[in-house]
Design an enzyme around this catalytic site. Structure first.
Site, mmCIF file in Angstrom:
data_model
loop_
_atom_site.group_PDB
_atom_site.id
_atom_site.type_symbol
_atom_site.label_atom_id
_atom_site.label_comp_id
_atom_site.label_asym_id
_atom_site.label_seq_id
_atom_site.Cartn_x
_atom_site.Cartn_y
_atom_site.Cartn_z
ATOM 1 N N LYS A 108 0.853 -1.407 0.125
ATOM 2 C CA LYS A 108 0.005 0.155 -0.063
ATOM 3 C C LYS A 108 0.795 1.219 -0.054
ATOM 4 O O LYS A 108 0.647 2.185 -0.698
ATOM 5 C CB LYS A 108 -1.041 0.201 1.040
ATOM 6 N N ARG A 114 11.656 -5.573 5.351
ATOM 7 C CA ARG A 114 11.439 -4.220 5.052
ATOM 8 C C ARG A 114 12.340 -3.401 5.818
ATOM 9 O O ARG A 114 12.626 -3.496 7.025
ATOM 10 C CB ARG A 114 10.041 -3.763 5.414
ATOM 11 N N ARG A 174 -10.173 0.215 8.109
ATOM 12 C CA ARG A 174 -9.692 -1.162 8.362
ATOM 13 C C ARG A 174 -10.688 -1.914 9.050
ATOM 14 O O ARG A 174 -10.106 -3.047 9.466
ATOM 15 C CB ARG A 174 -8.676 -0.628 9.167
ATOM 16 N N ARG A 232 10.970 -1.055 11.001
ATOM 17 C CA ARG A 232 9.779 -0.742 11.853
ATOM 18 C C ARG A 232 9.447 -1.608 13.313
ATOM 19 O O ARG A 232 9.938 -2.854 13.295
ATOM 20 C CB ARG A 232 8.459 -0.785 11.031
ATOM 21 N N ARG A 278 -0.546 -9.204 12.891
ATOM 22 C CA ARG A 278 -1.172 -8.025 12.238
ATOM 23 C C ARG A 278 -1.892 -8.599 10.983
ATOM 24 O O ARG A 278 -3.021 -8.387 10.500
ATOM 25 C CB ARG A 278 0.167 -7.136 11.657
HETATM 26 P P1 AP5 Z 1 4.784 -1.567 2.013
HETATM 27 O O1 AP5 Z 1 4.492 -0.820 0.720
HETATM 28 O O2 AP5 Z 1 5.701 -0.818 2.994
HETATM 29 O O3 AP5 Z 1 3.398 -2.392 2.503
HETATM 30 P P2 AP5 Z 1 2.199 -1.924 3.323
HETATM 31 O O4 AP5 Z 1 1.015 -2.516 2.524
HETATM 32 O O5 AP5 Z 1 2.143 -0.307 3.280
HETATM 33 O O6 AP5 Z 1 2.440 -2.590 4.738
HETATM 34 P P3 AP5 Z 1 2.151 -1.992 5.946
HETATM 35 O O7 AP5 Z 1 3.060 -2.767 7.042
HETATM 36 O O8 AP5 Z 1 2.550 -0.467 6.115
HETATM 37 O O9 AP5 Z 1 0.760 -2.166 6.272
HETATM 38 P P4 AP5 Z 1 -0.089 -2.064 7.425
HETATM 39 O O10 AP5 Z 1 -1.263 -1.594 7.167
HETATM 40 O O11 AP5 Z 1 0.353 -3.156 8.799
HETATM 41 O O12 AP5 Z 1 0.596 -0.693 8.376
HETATM 42 P P5 AP5 Z 1 0.334 0.773 8.761
HETATM 43 O O13 AP5 Z 1 1.274 1.667 8.873
HETATM 44 O O14 AP5 Z 1 -0.939 1.079 7.920
HETATM 45 O O15 AP5 Z 1 5.657 -2.752 1.380
HETATM 46 C C1 AP5 Z 1 6.083 -3.607 2.333
HETATM 47 C C2 AP5 Z 1 7.443 -4.153 1.907
HETATM 48 O O16 AP5 Z 1 7.215 -5.003 0.767
HETATM 49 C C3 AP5 Z 1 8.358 -3.038 1.702
HETATM 50 O O17 AP5 Z 1 9.710 -3.724 1.848
HETATM 51 C C4 AP5 Z 1 8.433 -2.903 0.231
HETATM 52 O O18 AP5 Z 1 9.604 -2.494 -0.220
HETATM 53 C C5 AP5 Z 1 7.931 -4.401 -0.259
HETATM 54 N N1 AP5 Z 1 7.241 -4.192 -1.731
HETATM 55 C C6 AP5 Z 1 6.072 -3.495 -1.730
HETATM 56 N N2 AP5 Z 1 5.580 -3.933 -3.059
HETATM 57 C C7 AP5 Z 1 6.442 -4.990 -3.308
HETATM 58 C C8 AP5 Z 1 6.428 -5.899 -4.740
HETATM 59 N N3 AP5 Z 1 5.390 -5.372 -5.636
HETATM 60 N N4 AP5 Z 1 7.277 -6.664 -4.691
HETATM 61 C C9 AP5 Z 1 8.321 -6.917 -3.998
HETATM 62 N N5 AP5 Z 1 8.209 -6.319 -2.782
HETATM 63 C C10 AP5 Z 1 7.455 -5.144 -2.604
HETATM 64 O O19 AP5 Z 1 -0.525 0.551 10.179
HETATM 65 C C11 AP5 Z 1 0.269 0.352 11.210
HETATM 66 C C12 AP5 Z 1 -0.355 -0.018 12.745
HETATM 67 O O20 AP5 Z 1 -0.964 1.228 12.920
HETATM 68 C C13 AP5 Z 1 -1.594 -0.818 12.604
HETATM 69 O O21 AP5 Z 1 -1.221 -2.125 12.990
HETATM 70 C C14 AP5 Z 1 -2.546 -0.423 13.707
HETATM 71 O O22 AP5 Z 1 -2.051 -0.560 14.996
HETATM 72 C C15 AP5 Z 1 -2.368 1.172 13.339
HETATM 73 N N6 AP5 Z 1 -3.473 1.538 12.647
HETATM 74 C C16 AP5 Z 1 -3.155 2.109 11.101
HETATM 75 N N7 AP5 Z 1 -4.433 2.568 10.598
HETATM 76 C C17 AP5 Z 1 -5.459 2.113 11.487
HETATM 77 C C18 AP5 Z 1 -6.735 2.058 11.296
HETATM 78 N N8 AP5 Z 1 -7.567 2.466 10.454
HETATM 79 N N9 AP5 Z 1 -7.616 1.508 12.317
HETATM 80 C C19 AP5 Z 1 -6.900 0.888 13.596
HETATM 81 N N10 AP5 Z 1 -5.378 1.004 13.735
HETATM 82 C C20 AP5 Z 1 -4.830 1.516 12.723
HETATM 83 MG MG MG Z 2 2.174 1.230 4.831
#
Ligand code: AP5
Ligand code: MG
Length: 214
Positions: free
Chosen positions: A14, A128, A89, A161, A172
């Site tokens: 994402k 990552r 989410r 992270r 997660r």
């Molecule tokens: P990356 O692009 O970083 O993936 P991502 O989908 O953004 O993953 P996140 O870990 O950020 O998602 P998340 O939903 O757990 O975290 P968030 O910050 O939203 O890619 C991942 C890796 O793969 C990277 O190394 C990248 O280089 C590689 N990659 C990408 N595309 C690729 C490809 N095509 N091929 C190969 N490699 C690739 O949330 C974190 C925390 O915040 C949650 O756990 C929760 O506690 C809280 N939170 C956030 N939003 C909410 C909400 N709405 N409600 C409640 N809690 C929330």
């Molecule tokens: Mg992300």
């Protein structure tokens, strides 16, 4: 004008795709996870509250998240569109977002469901590395930076992270399966979902997103 949501499990890509989409379509990137991490970094009250949940891989409580997201959507730069990453989410959050959009005469153009198998997610997240300064995302094997430990974009330091340990990653993914996956049906019923295979190479994924935006 583009109003869109990136839906997908942790590690689906994402954040990676969001960076490319906002560059091409010139809309603000709204990641609730990034907002919380920024608050943790700055030691705010919100950051302290969110950190408890994030470090365990649990969701931050709905009402807190909804308030943060809708406050952000009220900013001027969202008048011509936005890209939501990681929000909504839960079904509760999606209903709240719908209420907000309706009351501001806004409609979503498309919701991207980025799907990737669990084994790949685990491999991506545990490998990552993110830039401490600008947040750019890399991967030790798949997307290595030109210089180890250094961000290609801004020269900042690359770190892991706090929630990218194997144990937290597995939690997660479970939380995603239980709380967030039902949103696929929710938006399918609304009729504006686009399914994207997130396991493909990142430029291929982006090309498919651009095609779906049309
Ligand atoms: P990356 O692009 O970083 O993936 P991502 O989908 O953004 O993953 P996140 O870990 O950020 O998602 P998340 O939903 O757990 O975290 P968030 O910050 O939203 O890619 C991942 C890796 O793969 C990277 O190394 C990248 O280089 C590689 N990659 C990408 N595309 C690729 C490809 N095509 N091929 C190969 N490699 C690739 O949330 C974190 C925390 O915040 C949650 O756990 C929760 O506690 C809280 N939170 C956030 N939003 C909410 C909400 N709405 N409600 C409640 N809690 C929330
Ligand atoms: Mg992300």
């Amino acid at each position: 004008m583009l109003r869109t949501i990136l839906l997908g499990p942790p590690g689906a890509g994402k954040g990676t795709q969001a960076a490319k989409i906002v560059e091409k379509y010139n809309v603000p990137h709204i990641s609730t996870g990034d907002i919380f991490r920024e608050n943790i970094k700055n030691g705010t009250e919100l950051g302290k509250k969110a950190q408890e949940y994030m470090n365990k891989g649990e969701l931050v409580p709905d009402d807190l998240v909804c308030e943060i997201a809708t406050d952000r959507l009220l900013k001027d730069d969202c008048k011509n569109g936005f890209l939501l990453d990681g929000f909504p989410r839960t079904v509760y959050q999606a209903v709240k977002l719908d209420e907000f959009l309706r009351s501001h005469d806004m409609k979503l153009d498309v919701v991207f469901n980025i799907a990737v198998d669990k084994e790949i997610l685990i491999e991506r997240l545990t490998g990552r590395r993110v830039c401490k300064a600008c947040g750019a995302s890399f991967h030790v094997v798949n997307i290595p930076p030109k210089k180890e430990g250094i961000c290609d974009v801004c020269g900042g330091e690359l770190i892991q992270r706090a929630d990218d340990t194997l144990e937290t990653v597995e939690n997660r993914i479970n939380v995603y399966e239980n709380e967030t996956k039902p949103l696929i049906d929710y938006y399918e019923e609304a009729g504006n979902i686009a399914n994207i295979n997130g396991a493909e190479e990142l430029d291929v994924v982006f090309a498919n997103i651009v095609k779906a935006i049309g």
